[in-house]
Every structure is written in C-alpha cells, then in structure tokens.
Design a protein around this motif. Sequence first.
Motif, PDB file in Angstrom:
ATOM      1  N   ASP A  22       0.813  -1.244   0.029  1.00 48.63           N
ATOM      2  CA  ASP A  22       0.078  -0.058   0.143  1.00 48.63           C
ATOM      3  C   ASP A  22       0.597   1.387   0.016  1.00 48.63           C
ATOM      4  N   LEU A  23       1.878   1.196   0.925  1.00 51.37           N
ATOM      5  CA  LEU A  23       2.655   2.292   0.985  1.00 51.37           C
ATOM      6  C   LEU A  23       3.618   2.553  -0.269  1.00 51.37           C
ATOM      7  N   THR A  24       4.101   1.587  -1.099  1.00 53.42           N
ATOM      8  CA  THR A  24       4.718   1.954  -2.313  1.00 53.42           C
ATOM      9  C   THR A  24       3.554   2.160  -3.453  1.00 53.42           C
ATOM     10  N   ALA A  25       2.666   1.694  -3.294  1.00 54.17           N
ATOM     11  CA  ALA A  25       1.572   2.289  -4.408  1.00 54.17           C
ATOM     12  C   ALA A  25       1.194   3.648  -4.526  1.00 54.17           C
ATOM     13  N   LEU A  39       4.693   5.759 -13.971  1.00 54.41           N
ATOM     14  CA  LEU A  39       3.753   4.815 -14.473  1.00 54.41           C
ATOM     15  C   LEU A  39       4.102   3.473 -14.310  1.00 54.41           C
ATOM     16  N   ILE A  40       5.558   3.124 -14.896  1.00 52.87           N
ATOM     17  CA  ILE A  40       5.874   2.038 -15.039  1.00 52.87           C
ATOM     18  C   ILE A  40       6.075   1.366 -13.473  1.00 52.87           C
ATOM     19  N   THR A  41       6.596   2.201 -12.715  1.00 56.31           N
ATOM     20  CA  THR A  41       6.717   2.096 -11.298  1.00 56.31           C
ATOM     21  C   THR A  41       5.546   1.578 -10.808  1.00 56.31           C
ATOM     22  N   LEU A  42       4.459   2.349 -10.807  1.00 57.75           N
ATOM     23  CA  LEU A  42       3.179   2.058 -10.129  1.00 57.75           C
ATOM     24  C   LEU A  42       2.814   0.644 -10.807  1.00 57.75           C
ATOM     25  N   ALA A  55       3.154  -6.514  -5.242  1.00 60.94           N
ATOM     26  CA  ALA A  55       2.409  -6.740  -4.130  1.00 60.94           C
ATOM     27  C   ALA A  55       1.548  -7.801  -4.298  1.00 60.94           C
ATOM     28  N   MET A  56       1.130  -8.475  -5.417  1.00 60.78           N
ATOM     29  CA  MET A  56       0.390  -9.511  -5.631  1.00 60.78           C
ATOM     30  C   MET A  56       0.812 -10.676  -4.920  1.00 60.78           C
ATOM     31  N   PRO A  57      -0.103 -11.519  -4.290  1.00 60.33           N
ATOM     32  CA  PRO A  57       0.491 -12.908  -3.475  1.00 60.33           C
ATOM     33  C   PRO A  57       1.005 -13.980  -4.563  1.00 60.33           C
ATOM     34  N   ALA A  58       1.686 -14.892  -3.868  1.00 61.28           N
ATOM     35  CA  ALA A  58       2.005 -15.885  -4.841  1.00 61.28           C
ATOM     36  C   ALA A  58       0.695 -16.674  -5.479  1.00 61.28           C
ATOM     37  N   THR A 111       9.736   0.284   3.467  1.00 56.28           N
ATOM     38  CA  THR A 111       9.458  -0.690   2.564  1.00 56.28           C
ATOM     39  C   THR A 111      10.931  -1.549   2.090  1.00 56.28           C
ATOM     40  N   GLY A 112      11.924  -0.583   1.589  1.00 55.76           N
ATOM     41  CA  GLY A 112      13.113  -0.971   1.200  1.00 55.76           C
ATOM     42  C   GLY A 112      12.945  -1.332  -0.406  1.00 55.76           C
TER      43      GLY A 112
END
Length: 317
Positions: free
Chosen positions: A13-16, A60-63, A70-73, A148-149
């Motif tokens: 959430d933070l990175t987004a 936009l690429i970063t987003l 962040a998607m789960p496995a 987050t790193g």
Amino acid sequence: MSDIHPEHQAHGDLTARAATASVSMAACLLLLKGYAAWATGSVAMLGSLADTALDLVTSLITLYGVRLAAMPADRDHRFGHGKAEAIAALFQVGIITFSAFGIAWRAVQRLAHGDTTAHAEYGIAASLVAIAATLALVLYQRRVIARTGSVAIKTDYAHYSSDLLLNGSVIVALLLDQYLGFRSADPILGLAIAAWLIWSAWRASAHAIDQLMDKEWPEEKRRRFIEVAARHPELKGIHDLRTRSSGMHDFVQFHVWVDPDMTVAEVHKVMDEVEHKLEAEFPGCEVLIHPDPEGHVDHPGNALVETDVIQEVQEEP
C-alpha cells in the motif's frame, strides 16, 4: 498461496501510494514545463521537460511494477511477484539513459548553431515550482523507502533527487544566458544535465540487478539472522545459509545441526520455535530449514562459517 502477509500488504500500500504521488506530480509539471520550454527556447528547459515526460512514463511503470510485486504468490509464481519491482527499475534506467542522449544531442546542436533563449522569467518560475514539488515528493519517498526498502521506489527516488539539481541548473543556465550574456551556458549545462541523468540512472540500476541476480543479504543482516537463530539451545550449528530478496519479500534457507537422537516430532518442534523467533525479528521473511544430524556435512568443501558464528553466539554470557 493466496494469502498476503500483513507486513507485505502494508508495504504494498505504501509503495503504491508513493508511485501514485510520482505520477500525479509528473503530470502537472509536464504541462507547466511544456509551456516554459516553448516560451524560452532553452535547451536546459527542454532537457528538464524531457526529463519530466520520462518521469511520468517511468512513474507509471513503477506504479504498475509495485502493484504487480505486491500480488500474492500463485500457481505460476510460487515465490511471488517481487522481482517485478526490479524489472520496473531497469525499464526506468533504459528510458532515462535514452532521454539523456537526446538532451546531449540537442545541446551539441545548440552549441553549433548559437541559438539564444527568451523569457527567462517563465523558465525560472516553472523550475522553482518544480523544485518545491519535487522536494516534497522525495521527502515522502524517503520515508516509504525506509519502511519498505522498495527497489522501484528507490530508483524513482534517485531520479527525482537528481531533478532537484536539474531544475536548479535550468535556473542558473537562464540567468547566465539572458542576464549575464554567457550564451553558451544553456547548452553546456544541458550537457551536464544529460551526464548527470546517465550516471544517476546506472547507479540506481545496481540494486535492481542485485535482486535479479539473487545477491546475498549484506553481511550485517546475515549475521543478525544467524544470531537470532543461534539463541535456540537445541541448534548445534548452521551451514549452507542462502539469502535473497525479491521486491519486499525476503527468502532464507539453511541447514542446522541437531542432536541425532532426537525424534522427528522433537526436531519439528525445534524448527517451529526457531521460525517463530525469526518471524518476529524479520517479519514476512520466508524461511526454509533443513535439519541434519550433528556433524553431517552435505558438501565436504563447505567452510561452515555460519557454524563458527553460532558457536560464538551461544558462548556469549
């Protein structure tokens, strides 16, 4: 496989949010600098405009990258999607490098033809607004990186940090060109901006490459991990420790020596206790432990340096 660790969810959430802030700021500055570049005819301003346009594309690429990371496995990506961040960071490096060469070429043409700039006040005003907005963004990104790193946000941060120097250079170029009569200042600083962009882009690429190559954790972090595991009295040694990071996810696997007379149930209990301790110290880290009877060596040439460390820790008062 579909569950997301709360720590990873919070980091995602933070990175987004940080990536969304970058996109929003870049879109606003693109309009402002577009007008300023048209009004002034400055190569340095044009370089700043091109840089902002690339800011928008790379953000936009970063987003997209941080959302994917962040998607789960899932069934096809059982280690998760963390490396999407590193891939997004390398896309940024490629785009930034390409734009830097374009700016350098335009500056050389300007030096050859001796074109002049106009309406310095527009370019200076646009650059001052850009500096204020960029400063606010990088301060926010710094906090997100500390939490987050994120390698993608770290690359974005490196680029936007260089924008502070870039926008300052535009102001200096316009002042020297129009108010002090130094006509070559604008293209020369345009070349300097291009060189700075190339250097900062490749510097930012190093961490992304490290993740894609599964580089080991820094030695201090590895030792802290061993020290936490070593505090369990049933562990007789640790060897074949392997660590890597993938986006916000950390993965560790290692072998441990245990008393060969222990039952499977007793060994399993010890492994659970070790994992719980490690989870408390390294939230969200995926740990895989392979127990060996004490003295067993899978690879005779292994120096077993981690075993030396665990003995040091267990001997401490």
